[in-house]
Design a protein around this motif. Structure first.
Motif, PDB file in Angstrom:
ATOM      1  N   VAL A   1       0.836  -1.205   0.000  1.00 36.88           N
ATOM      2  CA  VAL A   1       0.000   0.000   0.000  1.00 36.88           C
ATOM      3  C   VAL A   1       0.869   1.252   0.000  1.00 36.88           C
ATOM      4  CG1 VAL A   1      -1.700   1.317   1.324  1.00 36.88           C
ATOM      5  CG2 VAL A   1      -1.933  -1.159   1.111  1.00 36.88           C
ATOM      6  N   LEU A   2       1.912   1.281   0.843  1.00 30.36           N
ATOM      7  CA  LEU A   2       2.797   2.445   0.881  1.00 30.36           C
ATOM      8  C   LEU A   2       3.456   2.674  -0.470  1.00 30.36           C
ATOM      9  CD1 LEU A   2       4.251   4.628   2.724  1.00 30.36           C
ATOM     10  CD2 LEU A   2       6.131   2.990   2.824  1.00 30.36           C
TER      11      LEU A   2
ATOM     12  N   SER B   1      10.952  11.349   4.496  1.00 30.45           N
ATOM     13  CA  SER B   1       9.754  10.876   5.187  1.00 30.45           C
ATOM     14  C   SER B   1       9.361   9.479   4.725  1.00 30.45           C
ATOM     15  CB  SER B   1       8.592  11.849   4.952  1.00 30.45           C
ATOM     16  OG  SER B   1       8.880  13.122   5.488  1.00 30.45           O
ATOM     17  N   VAL B   2       9.526   9.205   3.422  1.00 28.97           N
ATOM     18  CA  VAL B   2       9.215   7.879   2.892  1.00 28.97           C
ATOM     19  C   VAL B   2      10.114   6.832   3.534  1.00 28.97           C
ATOM     20  CG1 VAL B   2       9.141   6.455   0.808  1.00 28.97           C
ATOM     21  CG2 VAL B   2       8.420   8.841   0.708  1.00 28.97           C
ATOM     22  N   ALA B   3      11.387   7.170   3.735  1.00 32.25           N
ATOM     23  CA  ALA B   3      12.331   6.230   4.347  1.00 32.25           C
ATOM     24  C   ALA B   3      11.875   5.838   5.748  1.00 32.25           C
ATOM     25  CB  ALA B   3      13.731   6.850   4.386  1.00 32.25           C
ATOM     26  N   PHE B   4      11.503   6.828   6.558  1.00 33.11           N
ATOM     27  CA  PHE B   4      11.054   6.521   7.918  1.00 33.11           C
ATOM     28  C   PHE B   4       9.720   5.774   7.912  1.00 33.11           C
ATOM     29  CE2 PHE B   4      14.183   9.755   9.094  1.00 33.11           C
ATOM     30  CZ  PHE B   4      14.735   9.183  10.228  1.00 33.11           C
ATOM     31  N   ASP B   5       8.835   6.109   6.970  1.00 32.17           N
ATOM     32  CA  ASP B   5       7.572   5.379   6.868  1.00 32.17           C
ATOM     33  C   ASP B   5       7.806   3.921   6.489  1.00 32.17           C
ATOM     34  OD1 ASP B   5       6.054   7.517   7.588  1.00 32.17           O
ATOM     35  OD2 ASP B   5       5.237   7.924   5.605  1.00 32.17           O
ATOM     36  N   ALA B   6       8.803   3.677   5.640  1.00 31.19           N
ATOM     37  CA  ALA B   6       9.104   2.307   5.213  1.00 31.19           C
ATOM     38  C   ALA B   6       9.470   1.430   6.406  1.00 31.19           C
ATOM     39  CB  ALA B   6      10.238   2.310   4.189  1.00 31.19           C
ATOM     40  N   GLY B   7      10.146   2.018   7.395  1.00 30.09           N
ATOM     41  CA  GLY B   7      10.484   1.263   8.591  1.00 30.09           C
ATOM     42  C   GLY B   7       9.271   0.860   9.396  1.00 30.09           C
ATOM     43  N   GLY B   8       8.193   1.660   9.322  1.00 28.32           N
ATOM     44  CA  GLY B   8       6.983   1.353  10.074  1.00 28.32           C
ATOM     45  C   GLY B   8       6.103   0.317   9.405  1.00 28.32           C
ATOM     46  N   VAL B   9       6.009   0.352   8.071  1.00 29.09           N
ATOM     47  CA  VAL B   9       5.054  -0.533   7.396  1.00 29.09           C
ATOM     48  C   VAL B   9       5.583  -1.944   7.199  1.00 29.09           C
ATOM     49  CG1 VAL B   9       3.946   1.365   6.168  1.00 29.09           C
ATOM     50  CG2 VAL B   9       5.835   0.142   5.075  1.00 29.09           C
ATOM     51  N   THR B  10       6.900  -2.154   7.288  1.00 27.09           N
ATOM     52  CA  THR B  10       7.432  -3.496   7.026  1.00 27.09           C
ATOM     53  C   THR B  10       7.147  -4.465   8.166  1.00 27.09           C
ATOM     54  OG1 THR B  10       9.544  -2.647   7.813  1.00 27.09           O
ATOM     55  CG2 THR B  10       9.255  -2.850   5.453  1.00 27.09           C
ATOM     56  N   THR B  11       6.936  -3.947   9.364  1.00 23.33           N
ATOM     57  CA  THR B  11       6.666  -4.823  10.503  1.00 23.33           C
ATOM     58  C   THR B  11       5.159  -4.968  10.665  1.00 23.33           C
ATOM     59  OG1 THR B  11       6.945  -2.889  11.936  1.00 23.33           O
ATOM     60  CG2 THR B  11       8.814  -4.367  11.704  1.00 23.33           C
ATOM     61  N   GLY B  12       4.536  -5.663   9.716  1.00 25.45           N
ATOM     62  CA  GLY B  12       3.092  -5.787   9.681  1.00 25.45           C
ATOM     63  C   GLY B  12       2.620  -7.203   9.953  1.00 25.45           C
ATOM     64  N   PRO B  13       1.366  -7.500   9.632  1.00 27.22           N
ATOM     65  CA  PRO B  13       0.772  -8.796   9.972  1.00 27.22           C
ATOM     66  C   PRO B  13       1.404  -9.987   9.272  1.00 27.22           C
ATOM     67  CG  PRO B  13      -0.706  -7.504   8.585  1.00 27.22           C
ATOM     68  CD  PRO B  13       0.399  -6.599   8.998  1.00 27.22           C
TER      69      PRO B  13
ATOM     70  N   LEU C   1      -4.397  -0.076   9.015  1.00 32.48           N
ATOM     71  CA  LEU C   1      -5.258   1.076   8.752  1.00 32.48           C
ATOM     72  C   LEU C   1      -4.477   2.384   8.678  1.00 32.48           C
ATOM     73  CD1 LEU C   1      -8.408   0.270  10.906  1.00 32.48           C
ATOM     74  CD2 LEU C   1      -8.055  -0.041   8.466  1.00 32.48           C
ATOM     75  N   THR C   2      -3.294   2.420   9.282  1.00 28.50           N
ATOM     76  CA  THR C   2      -2.487   3.645   9.220  1.00 28.50           C
ATOM     77  C   THR C   2      -2.055   3.932   7.788  1.00 28.50           C
ATOM     78  OG1 THR C   2      -1.695   3.251  11.470  1.00 28.50           O
ATOM     79  CG2 THR C   2      -0.444   4.799  10.116  1.00 28.50           C
ATOM     80  N   ALA C   3      -1.569   2.907   7.098  1.00 21.51           N
ATOM     81  CA  ALA C   3      -1.116   3.101   5.720  1.00 21.51           C
ATOM     82  C   ALA C   3      -2.274   3.177   4.741  1.00 21.51           C
ATOM     83  CB  ALA C   3      -0.171   1.959   5.322  1.00 21.51           C
ATOM     84  N   THR C   4      -3.382   2.477   5.040  1.00 24.12           N
ATOM     85  CA  THR C   4      -4.465   2.398   4.058  1.00 24.12           C
ATOM     86  C   THR C   4      -5.420   3.574   4.106  1.00 24.12           C
ATOM     87  OG1 THR C   4      -5.804   1.084   5.583  1.00 24.12           O
ATOM     88  CG2 THR C   4      -4.406  -0.118   4.030  1.00 24.12           C
ATOM     89  N   PHE C   5      -5.585   4.219   5.258  1.00 23.94           N
ATOM     90  CA  PHE C   5      -6.536   5.328   5.332  1.00 23.94           C
ATOM     91  C   PHE C   5      -5.913   6.623   5.845  1.00 23.94           C
ATOM     92  CE2 PHE C   5      -9.952   7.940   7.022  1.00 23.94           C
ATOM     93  CZ  PHE C   5     -10.850   7.904   5.964  1.00 23.94           C
ATOM     94  N   MET C   6      -5.150   6.563   6.942  1.00 19.14           N
ATOM     95  CA  MET C   6      -4.624   7.793   7.524  1.00 19.14           C
ATOM     96  C   MET C   6      -3.629   8.487   6.587  1.00 19.14           C
ATOM     97  SD  MET C   6      -6.393   7.915  10.193  1.00 19.14           S
ATOM     98  CE  MET C   6      -5.696   9.481  10.727  1.00 19.14           C
ATOM     99  N   LEU C   7      -2.778   7.700   5.925  1.00 18.76           N
ATOM    100  CA  LEU C   7      -1.819   8.305   4.993  1.00 18.76           C
ATOM    101  C   LEU C   7      -2.511   8.941   3.788  1.00 18.76           C
ATOM    102  CD1 LEU C   7       1.091   8.922   4.245  1.00 18.76           C
ATOM    103  CD2 LEU C   7       1.279   6.616   3.259  1.00 18.76           C
TER     104      LEU C   7
END
Length: 507
Positions: free
Chosen positions: A104-105, A166-178, A433-439
């Motif tokens: 999604v990101l 900002s994309v670099a720091f976001d990438a660190g957050g989305v990789t640790t997912g379900p 939901l953070t990446a799919t709606f809030m972003l």
């Protein structure tokens, strides 16, 4: 048994998605006018998200966790460091390719080719998963690696283009997912079993923390080596659909794209498992078929998830953000985002597991309720700060540098296990939901006020991943203070001259 497990997963997915769906529907019906076709597409996308997340998480439990545990146990028995390094690098890369949050990101980043970005982030996860497992194997303190890793991150930030920071720091957050977390945690527990010392179990925490750093450094390096294309001026939105049949065909026409995309994403980890099965694992027929069935659940769930997100769920977020930001009440974005953040984290099933872990670890000094409250405050504050950035254009480093400085400083005074859990909790907090709606909400608002989405909207996931590092460690510090006070307040027994004192009974 499988039907009961599916019902439970669907219930958990509904608890995650429905609060946001209700809030958005009320806002659209009472305050912000949007097209009826767009709202209907959003509601249909919400149903697909619930079904997709339910099937996907069930498949992850049936297949990905078992694959990780089986391979981890096999590597444990081999006791060959070279094999552990090679396999963990390949596995970390392969499993990240199928992470839905990353997909999604990457779809939302307009300046980098999606395949290039996904592959870069996945390699970063693979490298740092290898480092994480070697840390467990050789009992290297997590605190030391975190300090070194984030020193490199902020040094690299000085050489990274602002559009990609900002994309670099976001990438660190989305990789640790379900997809990633259950797999690497199972792998880590298997590797930790090699050691027999008392700290081995505690050292199995922290894998998610280090695996979040790899993508940040990888994207920073990518921004230097890979020329970025100009950003697109507008977010993709749903066509103006007036008939229900048009909406239905619009969804159906998108399904073949995601059938192919998910198949390509899952193929590496599936092929790796089949190779390992033939060469080393030799699972019996029943567990092998169960894993294959789990992979099928994962595949169908991912297709439904990505279809719902990209066709109906995210587009409304972008339109809603633009409508609010373009009005006289643009500052309502901040409390609205905080409200959504509060419900998002409360509905995350993994959060409740984390809360119980902390309660057990602190022997009840920190209750699960207090832990949940601290995470809710953290995520609500992070979403509010992200929208504040959108409205003011404040650089993301103005928030990340003091935030991480505080988090790393706290790591020097709280018990090491709390530091590991705190940094792991950042990955838990930045859920789907953070990446799919809030972003998309932030991107739509940014475009409406004429800002730069690459510098002002991206960074939201990074803030959500950062804030729990502070609040969880503060809870750990509170546990230390409570324990110290209770020891200090313990009454000292009064002895008379005729009492016999047995020294081995005195603390």
């Amino acid at each position: 048994m499988k039907l009961r497990a599916l019902k439970e997963k669907l219930r958990e997915a509904a608890a995650s998605v429905l609060p946001i769906t209700v809030i958005v529907a009320l806002v659209c019906l009472a305050f912000v006018p949007v097209g009826s076709g767009l709202l209907l597409a959003f509601l249909l996308g919400s149903l697909l998200l619930i079904g997709g997340m339910g099937l996907f998480t069930l498949g992850a439990d049936m297949a990905m966790s078992r694959i990780g545990g089986s391979i981890g146990s096999q590597l444990t028995r081999s006791r060959r460091v070279g094999l552990i390094v090679v396999v963990s690098l390949l596995l970390g890369t392969a499993i990240s390719l199928a992470e839905p949050d990353l997909q999604v990101l990457a779809t939302n980043v307009p300046t980098i080719d999606k395949t290039v970005l996904v592959l870069t982030v996945s390699i970063g996860v693979g490298l740092f998963l290898t480092l994480s497992l070697l840390r467990i194997l050789f009992a290297i303190p997590l605190r030391r690696l975190l300090l070194i890793s984030y020193a490199l991150v902020f040094l690299g930030a000085a050489f990274t283009a602002p559009e990609m920071l900002s994309v670099a720091f976001d990438a660190g957050g989305v990789t640790t997912g379900p997809m990633t977390v259950p797999f690497i945690m199972a792998l880590g527990v298997g590797i930790a079993s090699i050691r027999s010392d008392e700290n081995a179990k505690a050292d199995s925490f922290g894998l998610v923390a280090l695996c979040s750093v790899g993508p940040i450094l990888a994207v920073m390096l990518l921004s230097i080596l890979y020329p970025a294309a100009p950003a697109a001026g507008e977010s993709a939105a749903l066509p103006d659909l007036t008939l229900s049949t048009e909406l239905g065909w619009h969804y159906l026409s998108s399904v073949p794209l995601y059938l192919e995309e998910v198949a390509v994403a899952l193929l590496p980890i599936f092929a790796f498992f089949l190779l390992f099965q033939l060469v080393s694992l030799h699972l019996r027929r029943q567990p092998f078929l169960s894993i294959l069935f789990g992979v099928l659940h994962t595949y169908i769930g991912l297709v439904l998830f990505l279809t719902g997100v990209n066709v109906g769920f995210s587009p409304l977020g972008s339109v809603l953000g633009a409508a609010i930001a373009g009005s006289a009440q643009r500052w309502l974005l901040v409390p609205l985002a905080m409200l959504m953040g509060w419900f998002i984290i409360n509905a995350e099933p993994a959060v409740h597991v984390l809360n119980r872990q902390v309660e057990d670890l602190s022997a009840g000094a920190i209750s699960a309720r207090a832990m949940g409250l601290s995470l809710s405050v953290a995520v609500a504050a992070a979403n509010g700060l992200a929208m504040l950035r959108v409205l003011t254009g404040a650089p993301v480093l103005h928030f990340l540098i003091p935030g991480y400085a505080l988090a790393l400083s706290l790591s020097l005074v709280v018990p090491p296990t709390f530091t590991a859990i705190a940094f792991d909790s950042g990955g838990v907090a930045s859920g789907p939901l953070t990446a799919t709606f809030m972003l998309p909400l932030a991107m739509g608002a940014c475009e409406a006020i004429g800002g730069n989405a690459m510098t002002d909207a991206f960074g939201l996931v990074a803030l959500v991943a950062m804030m729990p590092l502070i609040t969880v460690q503060l809870m750990g510090l509170l546990a230390v203070v409570k324990a110290t006070r209770s020891r200090a307040a313990a009454p000292v027994p009064a002895y008379t001259d005729t009492d016999i004192i047995e020294l081995w009974e005195v603390d």
